[in-house]
Scaffold this active site. Structure first.
Site, PDB file in Angstrom:
ATOM      1  N   CYS A  68       0.772  -1.201   0.023  1.00 18.17           N
ATOM      2  CA  CYS A  68       0.059  -0.027  -0.049  1.00 18.17           C
ATOM      3  C   CYS A  68       0.834   1.219   0.038  1.00 18.17           C
ATOM      4  O   CYS A  68       1.549   1.554   1.013  1.00 18.17           O
ATOM      5  CB  CYS A  68      -0.871  -0.172   1.251  1.00 18.17           C
ATOM      6  N   CYS A  81       0.029   3.910   2.702  1.00 14.19           N
ATOM      7  CA  CYS A  81       0.614   3.271   4.006  1.00 14.19           C
ATOM      8  C   CYS A  81       2.067   3.640   4.288  1.00 14.19           C
ATOM      9  O   CYS A  81       2.295   3.945   5.251  1.00 14.19           O
ATOM     10  CB  CYS A  81       0.268   1.989   4.032  1.00 14.19           C
TER      11      CYS A  81
END
Length: 269
Positions: free
Chosen positions: A30, A33
């Site tokens: 991600c 993230c």
């Protein structure tokens, strides 16, 4: 429903009974993230134990992600008393997260901070700054306290006051922070030389001396008197300084309420 892992029970559910725990649900693939993670880690380090950060890799803990209905990542949850009580989804900016944290986890105010607020409201800036300097020496880096310190110390210690204006403090009130900067830069600039005897220049200098001594009331009395005689004194610079001082004190401050009408009448004649 499957029970959470023992690590999650210990590090989040049980721990959150003694200190708020922020859980960052993330995954290695991600992109957002990877942006958010370091920001949260930096904020957690700055929090100095006021709250703790736990990272949960949803690839390694899929059951935990399903249990807490993590459908999109990054997903940040705040746990207090063993329960998820607040959170946000997505990679917010550091300033946005700080504002969210201030609402979600209010900072307990010390007796010194409350006393400094009272002193500042009474116009006793120097004494307020001294108390807030003790807070800073003790390691307190609350954005509200940093901004209040900058406002209180700008007259007596402009260099340190400007140093206290970090991004977190500025984000609390950008307009007030800009007024602090303007006032601080003026205080740090060399005083203009008086080439000839001039009572107006002398009163202007006395106003700066009063301000540096932590007596804004005396400074405003002198300066507004000058503006009543010449509204464009120092080509409007003095009027700008007065406006900045009103902003630093606050528009509801007793001195602002006392002098602002005289100031407006002087500069708008």
């Amino acid at each position: 429903m499957r029970k959470p892992s023992q690590d999650f029970i210990r590090d989040v559910l049980e721990k959150s009974h003694t200190v708020p725990v922020l859980v960052d649900f993330w995954a290695p693939w991600c992109g957002p993230c990877r942006i958010l993670g370091p920001v949260l880690e930096r904020l957690a380090a700055r929090a100095a134990g006021r709250w703790e950060l736990v990272k949960v890799n949803t690839e390694e803990e899929p059951e935990l992600a399903r249990q807490y209905e993590i459908y999109s990542i990054p997903d940040v949850r705040l746990f207090v008393g063993g329960q998820s009580v607040d959170g946000f989804v997505g990679a917010l900016s550091e300033g946005q997260i700080e504002q969210w944290l201030q609402k979600a986890i209010p900072i307990p105010r010390s007796a010194r901070y409350k006393e400094a607020e009272r002193l500042f409201a009474e116009g006793k800036c120097k004494k307020a700054a001294e108390l807030l300097a003790q807070e800073r020496a003790a390691g307190v880096r609350d954005p509200d306290a940093s901004l209040l310190y900058a406002r209180a110390a700008i007259c007596s210690n402009p260099k340190e006051a400007l140093e206290a204006l970090g991004p977190d403090a500025v984000s609390q009130d950008p307009q007030v922070a800009e007024a602090v900067r303007e006032l601080g830069q003026a205080l740090l600039s060399p005083s203009p030389s008086e080439e000839k005897a001039d009572s107006r220049l002398s009163r202007d200098r006395q106003g700066w001396e009063a301000l540096r001594d932590g007596r804004p009331e005396a400074a405003l009395e002198l300066w507004i008197g000058l503006l009543e005689e010449e509204r464009n004194f120092r080509e409007g610079e003095l009027a700008r300084i007065c406006r900045a001082l009103f902003q630093v004190l606050g528009w509801r401050h007793a001195l602002t309420e006392r002098f602002s009408r005289r100031f407006s009448a002087a500069v708008h004649v």
